[in-house]
Design a protein around this motif. Structure first.
Motif, PDB file in Angstrom:
ATOM      1  N   MET A 178       9.703   6.384 -11.841  1.00  0.00           N
ATOM      2  CA  MET A 178       8.742   6.437 -12.970  1.00  0.00           C
ATOM      3  C   MET A 178       7.526   6.691 -13.119  1.00  0.00           C
ATOM      4  O   MET A 178       7.092   6.474 -12.195  1.00  0.00           O
ATOM      5  CB  MET A 178       8.923   4.842 -13.669  1.00  0.00           C
ATOM      6  N   LYS A 179       7.066   7.666 -13.876  1.00  0.00           N
ATOM      7  CA  LYS A 179       5.580   8.211 -13.648  1.00  0.00           C
ATOM      8  C   LYS A 179       4.649   7.042 -14.100  1.00  0.00           C
ATOM      9  O   LYS A 179       4.613   6.292 -15.054  1.00  0.00           O
ATOM     10  CB  LYS A 179       5.605   9.282 -14.515  1.00  0.00           C
ATOM     11  N   VAL A 180       3.515   6.960 -13.115  1.00  0.00           N
ATOM     12  CA  VAL A 180       2.473   5.787 -13.588  1.00  0.00           C
ATOM     13  C   VAL A 180       1.478   6.563 -13.751  1.00  0.00           C
ATOM     14  O   VAL A 180       0.839   7.471 -12.754  1.00  0.00           O
ATOM     15  CB  VAL A 180       2.454   4.519 -12.271  1.00  0.00           C
ATOM     16  N   GLU A 181       0.680   6.251 -14.790  1.00  0.00           N
ATOM     17  CA  GLU A 181      -0.453   6.909 -15.039  1.00  0.00           C
ATOM     18  C   GLU A 181      -1.638   5.779 -14.966  1.00  0.00           C
ATOM     19  O   GLU A 181      -1.569   4.762 -14.671  1.00  0.00           O
ATOM     20  CB  GLU A 181      -0.857   7.056 -16.742  1.00  0.00           C
ATOM     21  N   PHE A 182      -3.040   6.342 -14.613  1.00  0.00           N
ATOM     22  CA  PHE A 182      -4.011   5.393 -14.558  1.00  0.00           C
ATOM     23  C   PHE A 182      -5.092   5.717 -15.937  1.00  0.00           C
ATOM     24  O   PHE A 182      -5.231   6.595 -16.234  1.00  0.00           O
ATOM     25  CB  PHE A 182      -4.838   5.679 -13.431  1.00  0.00           C
ATOM     26  N   GLY A 183      -5.563   4.573 -16.412  1.00  0.00           N
ATOM     27  CA  GLY A 183      -6.537   4.719 -17.682  1.00  0.00           C
ATOM     28  C   GLY A 183      -6.328   3.627 -18.268  1.00  0.00           C
ATOM     29  O   GLY A 183      -6.101   2.455 -17.837  1.00  0.00           O
ATOM     30  N   SER A 184      -6.532   3.850 -19.589  1.00  0.00           N
ATOM     31  CA  SER A 184      -6.667   2.894 -20.751  1.00  0.00           C
ATOM     32  C   SER A 184      -5.343   3.029 -21.561  1.00  0.00           C
ATOM     33  O   SER A 184      -4.997   4.245 -21.726  1.00  0.00           O
ATOM     34  CB  SER A 184      -7.827   2.880 -21.668  1.00  0.00           C
ATOM     35  N   ALA A 185      -4.821   1.855 -21.952  1.00  0.00           N
ATOM     36  CA  ALA A 185      -3.428   2.178 -22.846  1.00  0.00           C
ATOM     37  C   ALA A 185      -4.331   2.896 -24.103  1.00  0.00           C
ATOM     38  O   ALA A 185      -5.243   2.531 -24.756  1.00  0.00           O
ATOM     39  CB  ALA A 185      -3.147   0.765 -23.299  1.00  0.00           C
ATOM     40  N   PRO A 186      -3.512   3.830 -24.718  1.00  0.00           N
ATOM     41  CA  PRO A 186      -3.873   4.685 -25.814  1.00  0.00           C
ATOM     42  C   PRO A 186      -3.953   3.959 -27.070  1.00  0.00           C
ATOM     43  O   PRO A 186      -3.138   4.151 -27.914  1.00  0.00           O
ATOM     44  CB  PRO A 186      -3.157   6.023 -25.704  1.00  0.00           C
ATOM     45  N   VAL A 187      -4.988   3.039 -27.297  1.00  0.00           N
ATOM     46  CA  VAL A 187      -4.949   2.181 -28.412  1.00  0.00           C
ATOM     47  C   VAL A 187      -5.470   3.073 -29.593  1.00  0.00           C
ATOM     48  O   VAL A 187      -6.364   3.735 -29.401  1.00  0.00           O
ATOM     49  CB  VAL A 187      -6.143   1.057 -28.058  1.00  0.00           C
ATOM     50  N   THR A 188      -4.938   2.981 -30.614  1.00  0.00           N
ATOM     51  CA  THR A 188      -5.241   3.563 -31.858  1.00  0.00           C
ATOM     52  C   THR A 188      -6.573   3.178 -32.269  1.00  0.00           C
ATOM     53  O   THR A 188      -6.758   1.848 -32.148  1.00  0.00           O
ATOM     54  CB  THR A 188      -4.169   3.774 -32.900  1.00  0.00           C
ATOM     55  N   GLU A 189      -7.103   4.218 -33.030  1.00  0.00           N
ATOM     56  CA  GLU A 189      -8.388   3.864 -33.550  1.00  0.00           C
ATOM     57  C   GLU A 189      -8.369   2.514 -34.688  1.00  0.00           C
ATOM     58  O   GLU A 189      -9.055   1.849 -34.595  1.00  0.00           O
ATOM     59  CB  GLU A 189      -9.010   4.968 -34.245  1.00  0.00           C
TER      60      GLU A 189
END
Ligand code: URA
Length: 227
Positions: free
Chosen positions: A1-12
């Protein structure tokens, strides 16, 4: 499984909902959680402080240094976990420190403070979303504010720290309804409460117990990974 680093892409839309729900409260800035997505382990703190709001990254102040020590003892890095908190803005308190009585412009000192229950409720949509999106198996509330947000306030960190509880976590019953309260969700998690990293800064005698709790969490994660 691909793991990304960052913030959950929360909608505006979610951010705007939290800001609307917290209108009139003494909160400043807005900072998303950060880390691996998906992540097996999610840490839930209290609220960002002044440093975090300036840096735009959770746990970068004094408590952040202690959190780094927690992670080191757990054999983890920020790239392995997701970090969020019950409130995503900085709760502040202003105090006039000088000037008011001398006829000059008063000087105000702004300090961090503990978020109120209403502030936690106002920011509930974003933590609900992050938990849903990050899909943790283990949630680590750090301190009473994070613990109470997840399981309710019938127990305190001093009675639950250092051991796992299996069960659901609280979420808004209806995120669209501004007066909605919490209900327990359907999914079950391993919830492993720890003292908040800031606690040891004010109370050095917690060092030993936190050390034991981190060993217990490390062992718990090892067993969980092998099962
Ligand atoms: N305390 C928290 O709970 N979160 C932060 O980001 C910083 C301090």
């Amino acid at each position: 499984m691909k793991v990304e680093f960052g913030s959950a892409p929360v909608t505006e839309k979610i951010i705007q909902a939290c800001l609307r729900r917290s209108e009139g409260y003494d909160l400043e800035g807005f900072l998303l959680g950060q880390g691996a997505i998906p992540a097996k382990i999610m840490f839930v703190g209290e609220a960002p402080g002044a440093t975090e709001i300036v840096e735009g990254r959770p746990f970068t102040g004094q408590a952040g240094k202690v959190l780094e020590q927690y992670l080191e003892k757990l054999g983890l890095t920020r790239q392995d976990i997701y970090i969020s908190s019950a409130v995503r803005s900085r709760p502040f308190k202003d105090k006039v420190v000088a000037g008011a009585s001398e006829g000059t412009i008063p000087r105000i000192s702004r300090s961090n403070r503990t978020p109120t229950k209403n502030e936690v409720l106002a920011h509930a949509p974003i933590l609900d979303f992050e938990i849903e999106y990050v899909q943790p198996q283990v949630i680590v509330p750090m301190g009473n504010i994070g613990l109470h947000r997840l399981i309710g306030s019938h127990e305190t960190i001093s009675s639950l720290h250092g051991k796992a509880i299996e069960g659901p976590v609280l979420q808004l019953e209806d995120p669209e309804d501004p007066i909605s309260g919490y209900v327990f969700g359907e999914r079950s998690y391993s919830i492993f409460p720890l003292y908040h990293p800031a606690a040891v800064i004010y109370n050095r005698s917690l060092e030993e117990v936190i050390d034991r709790d981190l060993t217990a969490l490390r062992n718990f994660l090892a067993v969980k990974n092998n099962s």
